[in-house]
Design a protein around this motif. Structure first.
Motif, PDB file in Angstrom:
ATOM      1  N   VAL A 105      -8.997   9.554   3.863  1.00 46.19           N
ATOM      2  CA  VAL A 105     -10.400   9.391   3.470  1.00 46.19           C
ATOM      3  C   VAL A 105     -10.894   7.946   3.595  1.00 46.19           C
ATOM      4  O   VAL A 105     -12.052   7.712   3.969  1.00 46.19           O
ATOM      5  CB  VAL A 105     -10.651   9.979   2.052  1.00 46.19           C
ATOM      6  CG1 VAL A 105      -9.828   9.290   0.986  1.00 46.19           C
ATOM      7  CG2 VAL A 105     -12.116   9.936   1.676  1.00 46.19           C
ATOM      8  N   SER A 106     -10.031   6.973   3.341  1.00 48.22           N
ATOM      9  CA  SER A 106     -10.499   5.583   3.401  1.00 48.22           C
ATOM     10  C   SER A 106     -10.836   5.146   4.824  1.00 48.22           C
ATOM     11  O   SER A 106     -11.668   4.251   5.014  1.00 48.22           O
ATOM     12  CB  SER A 106      -9.457   4.639   2.804  1.00 48.22           C
ATOM     13  OG  SER A 106      -9.424   4.817   1.412  1.00 48.22           O
ATOM     14  N   ILE A 107     -10.204   5.762   5.803  1.00 49.61           N
ATOM     15  CA  ILE A 107     -10.507   5.441   7.208  1.00 49.61           C
ATOM     16  C   ILE A 107     -11.931   5.911   7.511  1.00 49.61           C
ATOM     17  O   ILE A 107     -12.748   5.179   8.076  1.00 49.61           O
ATOM     18  CB  ILE A 107      -9.495   6.135   8.155  1.00 49.61           C
ATOM     19  CG1 ILE A 107      -8.076   5.637   7.862  1.00 49.61           C
ATOM     20  CG2 ILE A 107      -9.875   5.941   9.622  1.00 49.61           C
ATOM     21  CD1 ILE A 107      -6.979   6.438   8.523  1.00 49.61           C
ATOM     22  N   VAL A 108     -12.219   7.131   7.077  1.00 50.81           N
ATOM     23  CA  VAL A 108     -13.556   7.708   7.299  1.00 50.81           C
ATOM     24  C   VAL A 108     -14.621   6.929   6.521  1.00 50.81           C
ATOM     25  O   VAL A 108     -15.696   6.621   7.042  1.00 50.81           O
ATOM     26  CB  VAL A 108     -13.532   9.207   6.880  1.00 50.81           C
ATOM     27  CG1 VAL A 108     -14.924   9.779   6.760  1.00 50.81           C
ATOM     28  CG2 VAL A 108     -12.688  10.002   7.864  1.00 50.81           C
ATOM     29  N   ALA A 109     -14.287   6.570   5.256  1.00 47.18           N
ATOM     30  CA  ALA A 109     -15.270   5.892   4.391  1.00 47.18           C
ATOM     31  C   ALA A 109     -15.553   4.462   4.836  1.00 47.18           C
ATOM     32  O   ALA A 109     -16.510   3.849   4.362  1.00 47.18           O
ATOM     33  CB  ALA A 109     -14.786   5.907   2.948  1.00 47.18           C
ATOM     34  N   ALA A 110     -14.742   3.918   5.725  1.00 48.30           N
ATOM     35  CA  ALA A 110     -14.966   2.537   6.178  1.00 48.30           C
ATOM     36  C   ALA A 110     -16.014   2.474   7.293  1.00 48.30           C
ATOM     37  O   ALA A 110     -16.522   1.395   7.604  1.00 48.30           O
ATOM     38  CB  ALA A 110     -13.650   1.923   6.654  1.00 48.30           C
ATOM     39  N   GLU A 181       2.501   4.115  -2.950  1.00 43.84           N
ATOM     40  CA  GLU A 181       2.310   3.440  -1.653  1.00 43.84           C
ATOM     41  C   GLU A 181       0.924   3.757  -1.083  1.00 43.84           C
ATOM     42  O   GLU A 181       0.197   2.879  -0.620  1.00 43.84           O
ATOM     43  CB  GLU A 181       3.395   3.985  -0.726  1.00 43.84           C
ATOM     44  CG  GLU A 181       3.691   3.178   0.505  1.00 43.84           C
ATOM     45  CD  GLU A 181       4.774   3.909   1.308  1.00 43.84           C
ATOM     46  OE1 GLU A 181       4.480   4.298   2.443  1.00 43.84           O
ATOM     47  OE2 GLU A 181       5.883   4.122   0.762  1.00 43.84           O
ATOM     48  N   LYS A 182       0.538   5.041  -1.164  1.00 48.32           N
ATOM     49  CA  LYS A 182      -0.761   5.471  -0.616  1.00 48.32           C
ATOM     50  C   LYS A 182      -1.925   4.874  -1.409  1.00 48.32           C
ATOM     51  O   LYS A 182      -2.961   4.521  -0.838  1.00 48.32           O
ATOM     52  CB  LYS A 182      -0.869   7.010  -0.647  1.00 48.32           C
ATOM     53  CG  LYS A 182       0.004   7.685   0.376  1.00 48.32           C
ATOM     54  CD  LYS A 182      -0.610   7.548   1.769  1.00 48.32           C
ATOM     55  CE  LYS A 182       0.391   7.958   2.831  1.00 48.32           C
ATOM     56  NZ  LYS A 182       0.112   7.346   4.146  1.00 48.32           N
ATOM     57  N   ILE A 183      -1.759   4.788  -2.717  1.00 48.23           N
ATOM     58  CA  ILE A 183      -2.823   4.222  -3.560  1.00 48.23           C
ATOM     59  C   ILE A 183      -3.037   2.753  -3.199  1.00 48.23           C
ATOM     60  O   ILE A 183      -4.166   2.287  -3.050  1.00 48.23           O
ATOM     61  CB  ILE A 183      -2.468   4.403  -5.060  1.00 48.23           C
ATOM     62  CG1 ILE A 183      -2.832   5.826  -5.466  1.00 48.23           C
ATOM     63  CG2 ILE A 183      -3.168   3.370  -5.942  1.00 48.23           C
ATOM     64  CD1 ILE A 183      -2.906   6.086  -6.941  1.00 48.23           C
ATOM     65  N   ASP A 187      -6.482   1.297  -1.693  1.00 49.08           N
ATOM     66  CA  ASP A 187      -7.172   0.176  -2.357  1.00 49.08           C
ATOM     67  C   ASP A 187      -7.436  -0.940  -1.356  1.00 49.08           C
ATOM     68  O   ASP A 187      -8.509  -1.545  -1.349  1.00 49.08           O
ATOM     69  CB  ASP A 187      -6.291  -0.453  -3.449  1.00 49.08           C
ATOM     70  CG  ASP A 187      -6.195   0.408  -4.694  1.00 49.08           C
ATOM     71  OD1 ASP A 187      -6.920   1.413  -4.777  1.00 49.08           O
ATOM     72  OD2 ASP A 187      -5.393   0.052  -5.580  1.00 49.08           O
ATOM     73  N   HIS A 188      -6.409  -1.215  -0.539  1.00 48.12           N
ATOM     74  CA  HIS A 188      -6.527  -2.304   0.421  1.00 48.12           C
ATOM     75  C   HIS A 188      -7.652  -2.022   1.417  1.00 48.12           C
ATOM     76  O   HIS A 188      -8.516  -2.873   1.650  1.00 48.12           O
ATOM     77  CB  HIS A 188      -5.193  -2.531   1.146  1.00 48.12           C
ATOM     78  CG  HIS A 188      -5.290  -3.609   2.181  1.00 48.12           C
ATOM     79  ND1 HIS A 188      -5.369  -4.944   1.839  1.00 48.12           N
ATOM     80  CD2 HIS A 188      -5.375  -3.549   3.534  1.00 48.12           C
ATOM     81  CE1 HIS A 188      -5.490  -5.655   2.950  1.00 48.12           C
ATOM     82  NE2 HIS A 188      -5.502  -4.833   3.989  1.00 48.12           N
ATOM     83  N   ILE A 189      -7.656  -0.816   1.976  1.00 50.84           N
ATOM     84  CA  ILE A 189      -8.713  -0.472   2.951  1.00 50.84           C
ATOM     85  C   ILE A 189     -10.080  -0.508   2.270  1.00 50.84           C
ATOM     86  O   ILE A 189     -11.042  -1.076   2.788  1.00 50.84           O
ATOM     87  CB  ILE A 189      -8.472   0.916   3.591  1.00 50.84           C
ATOM     88  CG1 ILE A 189      -7.096   0.987   4.263  1.00 50.84           C
ATOM     89  CG2 ILE A 189      -9.581   1.241   4.607  1.00 50.84           C
ATOM     90  CD1 ILE A 189      -6.756   2.349   4.851  1.00 50.84           C
ATOM     91  N   ALA A 194     -15.704  -3.952   5.855  1.00 50.91           N
ATOM     92  CA  ALA A 194     -16.856  -4.834   6.051  1.00 50.91           C
ATOM     93  C   ALA A 194     -18.076  -4.349   5.274  1.00 50.91           C
ATOM     94  O   ALA A 194     -18.850  -5.148   4.752  1.00 50.91           O
ATOM     95  CB  ALA A 194     -17.177  -4.914   7.541  1.00 50.91           C
ATOM     96  N   VAL A 195     -18.260  -3.033   5.205  1.00 50.32           N
ATOM     97  CA  VAL A 195     -19.466  -2.494   4.562  1.00 50.32           C
ATOM     98  C   VAL A 195     -19.135  -1.966   3.171  1.00 50.32           C
ATOM     99  O   VAL A 195     -18.200  -1.171   3.000  1.00 50.32           O
ATOM    100  CB  VAL A 195     -20.040  -1.320   5.398  1.00 50.32           C
ATOM    101  CG1 VAL A 195     -21.404  -0.906   4.860  1.00 50.32           C
ATOM    102  CG2 VAL A 195     -20.123  -1.678   6.855  1.00 50.32           C
ATOM    103  N   ALA A 196     -19.927  -2.375   2.175  1.00 49.36           N
ATOM    104  CA  ALA A 196     -19.805  -1.876   0.802  1.00 49.36           C
ATOM    105  C   ALA A 196     -18.367  -1.830   0.289  1.00 49.36           C
ATOM    106  O   ALA A 196     -17.890  -0.789  -0.144  1.00 49.36           O
ATOM    107  CB  ALA A 196     -20.454  -0.485   0.706  1.00 49.36           C
TER     108      ALA A 196
END
Ligand code: CDP
Length: 226
Positions: A105-110, A181-183, A187-189, A194-196
């Motif tokens: 999800v973090s890849i998509v949300a970026a 590890e995933k959390i 968090d890092h991503i 760059a956005v929000a």
């Protein structure tokens, strides 16, 4: 509530910090709507995985976010859900909690395009008021005019423990080290995009739920609402 009551309450923070638990009970206590914006990013991720799309292709994923008929409705089942999450006429509420959605999800949300599409919808809903909105960028980007902003934090270990217990409670198997590890990765991503990016708004009240029980956090925020 009186006219001086907060109309919009924003709760932000990292994965599994207790935002949803706090948001749900706060909304219930105040008689407000509860809206967990993470489900929208999760829904787009779930659909992209279903359609075997390249998650890193911003144009493709943005178009999916723009075209998806996502809806968040009052819960029709008492199985622990806060809402029914619909994609067209399909109920995808629990699919959104799958490990592969969590992991991606973090890849998509970026993607900036995805955020523009989804946060515009979130803002429209939020401005109706009497709402507790939960996410990563509610106090900073989606609703900077929120009357109350809470940034709920907790250590990665504590958050991984909570996520582990949630998965076990659903009757599924879980690996604590992998969850941790995933959390940390998510968090890092979330905080370096760059956005929000995930960060407390300047006027947010920062609470550490490592040191406070669910009840204490709720009591503290209700006090802020007075
Ligand atoms: O429940 P949990 O805190 O683990 O996650 P969530 O709130 O459902 O959010 C899932 C992911 O969606 C986050 O890791 C972010 O990448 C993204 N998200 C976001 O970018 N902005 C929001 N307002 C809400 C979620």
């Amino acid at each position: 509530m009186t006219s001086s009551s907060p109309n919009i309450i924003a709760i932000d923070g990292p994965a599994a910090s207790g935002k949803s638990t706090l948001g749900r009970s706060l909304a219930q206590t105040l008689g407000y709507i509860f809206f967990d914006t993470g489900v929208m990013y999760r829904a787009v991720t779930y659909l992209a995985l279903q359609f075997d799309m390249d998650l890193r292709d911003e144009a493709v994923i943005t178009k999916l976010a723009q075209d998806s008929k996502l809806d968040v409705r009052p819960a029709t089942k008492e199985d622990g859900r806060a809402n029914d999450i619909m994609a067209g006429d399909k109920d995808i509420t629990w699919e959104l909690r799958q490990g592969n959605v969590d992991a991606n999800v973090s890849i998509v949300a970026a993607h900036a395009g995805v955020r523009t599409a989804l946060s515009a919808q979130q803002r429209k809903i939020g401005l109706r008021g009497k709402i507790v909105m939960v996410g990563r960028d509610i106090g900073t980007v989606v609703l900077p005019e929120a009357d109350i902003k809470v940034y709920l934090d907790a250590s990665a270990e504590e958050r991984a423990k909570r996520r582990y217990n949630e998965v076990i409670a659903r009757g599924e198997t879980a690996d604590y080290e992998k969850i941790l590890e995933k959390i940390i990765e998510r968090d890092h991503i979330d905080s370096t995009r760059a956005v929000a990016p995930l960060k407390p708004a300047e006027d947010a009240v920062i609470l550490d739920s490592d040191k406070m029980s669910v009840e204490e956090v709720l009591a503290h925020v209700l006090e802020l609402c007075k």
